[in-house]
Scaffold this active site. Structure first.
Site, PDB file in Angstrom:
ATOM      1  N   ASN A 150      -6.230   9.488   8.271  1.00  0.00           N
ATOM      2  CA  ASN A 150      -7.418   8.777   8.659  1.00  0.00           C
ATOM      3  C   ASN A 150      -8.693   9.489   8.676  1.00  0.00           C
ATOM      4  O   ASN A 150      -9.112  10.468   9.359  1.00  0.00           O
ATOM      5  CB  ASN A 150      -7.141   8.140   9.910  1.00  0.00           C
ATOM      6  CG  ASN A 150      -6.069   7.178  10.171  1.00  0.00           C
ATOM      7  OD1 ASN A 150      -4.757   7.801   9.970  1.00  0.00           O
ATOM      8  ND2 ASN A 150      -6.037   6.073  10.428  1.00  0.00           N
ATOM      9  N   VAL A 199     -10.063   1.130  12.083  1.00  0.00           N
ATOM     10  CA  VAL A 199     -10.337   1.026  13.910  1.00  0.00           C
ATOM     11  C   VAL A 199     -11.694   1.622  14.164  1.00  0.00           C
ATOM     12  O   VAL A 199     -12.389   1.127  15.124  1.00  0.00           O
ATOM     13  CB  VAL A 199      -9.088   1.777  14.549  1.00  0.00           C
ATOM     14  CG1 VAL A 199      -8.995   3.420  14.342  1.00  0.00           C
ATOM     15  CG2 VAL A 199      -9.180   1.457  15.955  1.00  0.00           C
ATOM     16  N   TYR A 203       0.743  -1.158   0.005  1.00  0.00           N
ATOM     17  CA  TYR A 203      -0.043  -0.008   0.020  1.00  0.00           C
ATOM     18  C   TYR A 203       0.884   1.305  -0.008  1.00  0.00           C
ATOM     19  O   TYR A 203       0.711   2.106  -0.776  1.00  0.00           O
ATOM     20  CB  TYR A 203      -0.921   0.178   1.151  1.00  0.00           C
ATOM     21  CG  TYR A 203      -2.009   1.217   1.134  1.00  0.00           C
ATOM     22  CD1 TYR A 203      -2.833   0.971   0.612  1.00  0.00           C
ATOM     23  CD2 TYR A 203      -1.701   2.018   2.280  1.00  0.00           C
ATOM     24  CE1 TYR A 203      -4.054   2.172   0.666  1.00  0.00           C
ATOM     25  CE2 TYR A 203      -2.604   3.167   2.401  1.00  0.00           C
ATOM     26  CZ  TYR A 203      -3.808   3.179   1.537  1.00  0.00           C
ATOM     27  OH  TYR A 203      -4.930   4.085   1.505  1.00  0.00           O
ATOM     28  N   GLN A 216      -0.258   4.217  20.413  1.00  0.00           N
ATOM     29  CA  GLN A 216      -0.283   4.661  19.247  1.00  0.00           C
ATOM     30  C   GLN A 216      -1.343   5.495  18.897  1.00  0.00           C
ATOM     31  O   GLN A 216      -2.325   5.400  19.328  1.00  0.00           O
ATOM     32  CB  GLN A 216      -0.219   3.582  18.072  1.00  0.00           C
ATOM     33  CG  GLN A 216      -1.247   2.972  17.739  1.00  0.00           C
ATOM     34  CD  GLN A 216      -1.695   1.744  18.659  1.00  0.00           C
ATOM     35  OE1 GLN A 216      -1.294   1.523  19.880  1.00  0.00           O
ATOM     36  NE2 GLN A 216      -2.311   0.690  18.143  1.00  0.00           N
ATOM     37  N   GLU A 219       4.203   1.812  -0.720  1.00  0.00           N
ATOM     38  CA  GLU A 219       5.098   1.801  -1.777  1.00  0.00           C
ATOM     39  C   GLU A 219       4.296   2.262  -2.941  1.00  0.00           C
ATOM     40  O   GLU A 219       4.601   2.812  -4.190  1.00  0.00           O
ATOM     41  CB  GLU A 219       6.125   1.065  -1.848  1.00  0.00           C
ATOM     42  CG  GLU A 219       6.956   0.725  -0.821  1.00  0.00           C
ATOM     43  CD  GLU A 219       8.137   1.940  -0.268  1.00  0.00           C
ATOM     44  OE1 GLU A 219       7.924   2.912  -1.089  1.00  0.00           O
ATOM     45  OE2 GLU A 219       8.930   1.695   0.084  1.00  0.00           O
ATOM     46  N   GLY A 220       2.942   1.396  -3.018  1.00  0.00           N
ATOM     47  CA  GLY A 220       2.253   1.707  -4.247  1.00  0.00           C
ATOM     48  C   GLY A 220       1.794   3.038  -4.399  1.00  0.00           C
ATOM     49  O   GLY A 220       1.899   3.562  -5.563  1.00  0.00           O
ATOM     50  N   LYS A 221       1.417   3.607  -3.142  1.00  0.00           N
ATOM     51  CA  LYS A 221       0.720   5.089  -3.205  1.00  0.00           C
ATOM     52  C   LYS A 221       2.038   5.899  -3.367  1.00  0.00           C
ATOM     53  O   LYS A 221       1.935   7.170  -4.042  1.00  0.00           O
ATOM     54  CB  LYS A 221       0.356   5.366  -1.724  1.00  0.00           C
ATOM     55  CG  LYS A 221      -1.144   4.622  -1.607  1.00  0.00           C
ATOM     56  CD  LYS A 221      -2.177   5.192  -2.369  1.00  0.00           C
ATOM     57  CE  LYS A 221      -3.573   4.624  -2.217  1.00  0.00           C
ATOM     58  NZ  LYS A 221      -4.755   5.337  -2.569  1.00  0.00           N
TER      59      LYS A 221
HETATM   60  P1  NAD Z   1     -12.792   1.653   0.390  1.00  0.00           P
HETATM   61  O1  NAD Z   1     -11.947   0.648   0.350  1.00  0.00           O
HETATM   62  O2  NAD Z   1     -14.071   1.897   0.949  1.00  0.00           O
HETATM   63  O3  NAD Z   1     -12.642   2.467  -1.075  1.00  0.00           O
HETATM   64  C1  NAD Z   1     -11.957   1.943  -2.219  1.00  0.00           C
HETATM   65  C2  NAD Z   1     -12.726   1.531  -3.422  1.00  0.00           C
HETATM   66  O4  NAD Z   1     -11.793   1.314  -4.557  1.00  0.00           O
HETATM   67  C3  NAD Z   1     -13.877   0.413  -3.142  1.00  0.00           C
HETATM   68  O5  NAD Z   1     -15.006   0.584  -3.701  1.00  0.00           O
HETATM   69  C4  NAD Z   1     -12.990  -0.779  -4.008  1.00  0.00           C
HETATM   70  O6  NAD Z   1     -14.143  -1.797  -4.490  1.00  0.00           O
HETATM   71  C5  NAD Z   1     -12.468   0.122  -5.104  1.00  0.00           C
HETATM   72  N1  NAD Z   1     -11.313  -0.485  -5.928  1.00  0.00           N
HETATM   73  C6  NAD Z   1     -10.210  -1.239  -5.303  1.00  0.00           C
HETATM   74  N2  NAD Z   1      -9.303  -1.629  -6.029  1.00  0.00           N
HETATM   75  C7  NAD Z   1     -10.100  -1.180  -7.223  1.00  0.00           C
HETATM   76  C8  NAD Z   1      -9.529  -1.459  -8.890  1.00  0.00           C
HETATM   77  N3  NAD Z   1      -8.637  -2.133  -9.203  1.00  0.00           N
HETATM   78  N4  NAD Z   1     -10.252  -0.759  -9.738  1.00  0.00           N
HETATM   79  C9  NAD Z   1     -11.483  -0.446  -9.626  1.00  0.00           C
HETATM   80  N5  NAD Z   1     -12.007  -0.130  -8.249  1.00  0.00           N
HETATM   81  C10 NAD Z   1     -11.209  -0.663  -7.217  1.00  0.00           C
HETATM   82  O7  NAD Z   1     -11.687   2.959   1.064  1.00  0.00           O
HETATM   83  P2  NAD Z   1     -11.851   4.570   1.194  1.00  0.00           P
HETATM   84  O8  NAD Z   1     -11.705   4.622   2.470  1.00  0.00           O
HETATM   85  O9  NAD Z   1     -13.087   4.929   0.644  1.00  0.00           O
HETATM   86  O10 NAD Z   1     -10.642   5.084   0.519  1.00  0.00           O
HETATM   87  C11 NAD Z   1     -10.590   5.660  -0.753  1.00  0.00           C
HETATM   88  C12 NAD Z   1      -9.272   6.047  -1.253  1.00  0.00           C
HETATM   89  O11 NAD Z   1      -8.688   7.102  -0.334  1.00  0.00           O
HETATM   90  C13 NAD Z   1      -8.380   4.907  -1.294  1.00  0.00           C
HETATM   91  O12 NAD Z   1      -7.306   5.122  -2.283  1.00  0.00           O
HETATM   92  C14 NAD Z   1      -7.468   5.180   0.042  1.00  0.00           C
HETATM   93  O13 NAD Z   1      -5.920   4.739  -0.413  1.00  0.00           O
HETATM   94  C15 NAD Z   1      -7.665   6.580   0.051  1.00  0.00           C
HETATM   95  N6  NAD Z   1      -7.440   7.125   1.281  1.00  0.00           N
HETATM   96  C16 NAD Z   1      -8.302   7.020   2.640  1.00  0.00           C
HETATM   97  C17 NAD Z   1      -8.128   7.001   3.779  1.00  0.00           C
HETATM   98  C18 NAD Z   1      -9.253   6.966   4.703  1.00  0.00           C
HETATM   99  O14 NAD Z   1      -8.937   7.049   6.038  1.00  0.00           O
HETATM  100  N7  NAD Z   1     -10.483   6.544   4.385  1.00  0.00           N
HETATM  101  C19 NAD Z   1      -6.893   7.576   4.163  1.00  0.00           C
HETATM  102  C20 NAD Z   1      -6.100   7.732   3.320  1.00  0.00           C
HETATM  103  C21 NAD Z   1      -6.043   7.391   2.014  1.00  0.00           C
HETATM  104  N1  UDP Z   2      -6.403  -0.899  15.792  1.00  0.00           N
HETATM  105  C1  UDP Z   2      -6.934  -1.416  16.817  1.00  0.00           C
HETATM  106  N2  UDP Z   2      -8.046  -2.085  16.747  1.00  0.00           N
HETATM  107  C2  UDP Z   2      -8.753  -2.372  15.923  1.00  0.00           C
HETATM  108  C3  UDP Z   2      -8.326  -1.851  14.469  1.00  0.00           C
HETATM  109  C4  UDP Z   2      -7.181  -1.151  14.664  1.00  0.00           C
HETATM  110  O1  UDP Z   2      -6.234  -1.268  17.922  1.00  0.00           O
HETATM  111  O2  UDP Z   2      -9.677  -3.171  15.911  1.00  0.00           O
HETATM  112  C5  UDP Z   2      -5.112  -0.016  15.436  1.00  0.00           C
HETATM  113  C6  UDP Z   2      -4.258  -0.133  14.651  1.00  0.00           C
HETATM  114  O3  UDP Z   2      -3.227  -1.229  15.014  1.00  0.00           O
HETATM  115  C7  UDP Z   2      -3.716   0.913  14.307  1.00  0.00           C
HETATM  116  C8  UDP Z   2      -4.909   2.162  14.568  1.00  0.00           C
HETATM  117  O4  UDP Z   2      -5.695   1.168  15.362  1.00  0.00           O
HETATM  118  O5  UDP Z   2      -2.693   1.487  15.400  1.00  0.00           O
HETATM  119  C9  UDP Z   2      -5.457   2.678  13.252  1.00  0.00           C
HETATM  120  O6  UDP Z   2      -5.773   1.466  12.351  1.00  0.00           O
HETATM  121  P1  UDP Z   2      -6.555   1.531  11.091  1.00  0.00           P
HETATM  122  O7  UDP Z   2      -6.633   0.048  10.742  1.00  0.00           O
HETATM  123  O8  UDP Z   2      -7.776   1.987  11.052  1.00  0.00           O
HETATM  124  O9  UDP Z   2      -5.660   2.588  10.172  1.00  0.00           O
HETATM  125  P2  UDP Z   2      -4.040   2.633  10.137  1.00  0.00           P
HETATM  126  O10 UDP Z   2      -4.017   4.281  10.062  1.00  0.00           O
HETATM  127  O11 UDP Z   2      -3.281   1.818  10.752  1.00  0.00           O
HETATM  128  O12 UDP Z   2      -3.895   2.615   8.665  1.00  0.00           O
END
Ligand code: NAD
Ligand code: UDP
Ligand code: UDP
Length: 321
Positions: free
Chosen positions: A178, A191, A149, A213, A151-153
């Site tokens: 988050n 979480v 995730y 954390q 390194e991909g990003k």
């Molecule tokens: P989510 O998992 O609810 O949504 C991701 C969506 O992408 C899903 O609908 C999934 O089916 C779709 N998807 C996955 N792989 C795909 C592919 N190969 N082709 C087409 N669709 C695909 O997650 P989210 O929280 O809504 O996150 C949305 C975006 O925001 C993501 O790129 C995530 O990395 C980024 N982001 C979210 C958060 C957060 O806290 N919510 C934080 C940082 C970054």
């Molecule tokens: N976490 C936890 N209990 C859970 C899910 C997550 O204590 O049921 C912790 C996890 O280890 C991390 C933080 O909560 O420290 C946030 O986790 P999340 O998966 O929501 O997102 P992250 O910011 O780690 O990608």
């Protein structure tokens, strides 16, 4: 004839948590929306409220394959965001970020669309600079279980900036911290949803490690506003731009707040800390304040109340212990 203020927006990952809220807001502002998703973590249920709109289209498609459509702007959100889901098929996660970015950038280049990348605070890894400003290069383990995730990003950010420099593409790179709210999947694994679901079911909340954390939690409506403001801003500012709520809490504090606010009798239990779990995370949002005139307005307590109400409705009040 098309209204010049009405844009055709493509939202990849539009059936996910953030994407579905974004589609809804774009439609509410009068734009045409094309939602592209392969339903890996997203659901059609998330799109229910929009199905009747003649300005809304859905396409089942995996962004790792080329896509030929005509749009004015692209929000590239496709990618599983929860560690449980992105680690389930890590190779596919990297492909989604990297091949997905190449295809969406190729599309943007062909149609001269503006393109926004949903990047992440994970590009900072387990940070030794706190809070994290955009100028910090991060501390990521390139071979760990979060690397698919992170390194991909990071590679996607590189591609965005190379298309910006090499092809003068109007890009926007948002580093999202988050974000939580209604429509997270109950089995999402992150979480906030995990804790709320357990609290409403009267089951123990599992805190990983000692719970010391920290994370900073942004309510979804604030995040969607920021993404749209960023997209609407001038072409001269590609980012990267931190977006999030600087209020910082330990995971133990979050567990206690969820129990209190949901009126639950659940207990807190401790479970092993996953590898490479960042110890602290808080966005420095000075740049977003300056460039977008934006800052989040929903405090954690209020956002949690709205999210608890959503899950309470979803799970049924009988589930409450
Ligand atoms: P989510 O998992 O609810 O949504 C991701 C969506 O992408 C899903 O609908 C999934 O089916 C779709 N998807 C996955 N792989 C795909 C592919 N190969 N082709 C087409 N669709 C695909 O997650 P989210 O929280 O809504 O996150 C949305 C975006 O925001 C993501 O790129 C995530 O990395 C980024 N982001 C979210 C958060 C957060 O806290 N919510 C934080 C940082 C970054
Ligand atoms: N976490 C936890 N209990 C859970 C899910 C997550 O204590 O049921 C912790 C996890 O280890 C991390 C933080 O909560 O420290 C946030 O986790 P999340 O998966 O929501 O997102 P992250 O910011 O780690 O990608
Ligand atoms: N691409 C796409 N839709 C388009 C244009 C391009 O999916 O409308 C894909 C195409 O498959 C290509 C990628 O985007 O692999 C990158 O395109 P670009 O034009 O930048 O590079 P090239 O085609 O020269 O590899």
């Amino acid at each position: 004839m098309r209204d010049v203020n009405r844009r055709r927006a493509l939202v990849t990952g539009g059936a996910g948590f953030l994407g579905s809220h974004l589609c809804e807001r774009l439609l509410a502002e009068g734009h045409d929306v094309l939602c592209v998703d392969n339903y890996y973590t997203g659901t059609r249920e998330n799109l229910k409220s929009m199905l009747g709109s003649p300005r809304f289209e859905i396409l089942r498609h995996d962004v790792t394959f080329p896509l030929y459509v005509e749009v004015d702007e692209i929000y590239n959100l496709a990618c599983p965001a929860s560690p449980v889901h992105y680690q389930f098929d890590p190779v596919q996660t990297t492909k989604t970020s990297v091949h997905g970015a190449i295809n969406m950038l190729g599309l943007a280049k062909r149609v001269r669309a503006r393109i926004l990348q949903a990047s992440t605070s994970e590009v900072y890894g387990d940070p030794d600079v706190h809070p994290q400003p955009e100028s910090y290069w991060g501390r990521v383990n390139p071979i760990g279980i979060r690397a698919c995730y992170d390194e991909g990003k990071r590679c996607a950010e590189t591609l965005f900036f190379d298309y910006y420099r090499q092809h003068r593409l109007p890009i926007k790179v948002a580093r999202i911290f988050n974000t939580y709210g209604p429509r997270m999947h109950p089995g999402d694994g992150r979480v906030v949803s995990n804790f709320i679901v357990k609290a409403l079911q009267g089951e123990p909340l599992e805190v990983y490690g000692e719970g010391s954390q920290t994370r900073s939690f942004c309510y979804v409506d604030d995040m969607v506003s920021a993404l749209m403001l960023f997209m609407a801003g001038d072409d001269g500012f590609p980012g990267p731009l931190n977006l999030g709520n600087p209020g910082e809490f330990t995971i133990l504090e979050l567990a206690e707040q969820v129990i209190e606010r949901s009126g639950s009798r659940s207990k807190i239990v401790f479970a092993p800390l996953p590898a490479d779990d960042p110890r602290q995370r808080q966005p420095d949002i000075a740049l977003a304040r300056e460039k977008l005139g934006w800052q989040p307005t929903t405090p954690l307590a209020e956002g949690l109340d709205r999210t608890i109400e959503y899950f309470d409705g979803l799970l049924g009040r009988d589930a409450r212990a």
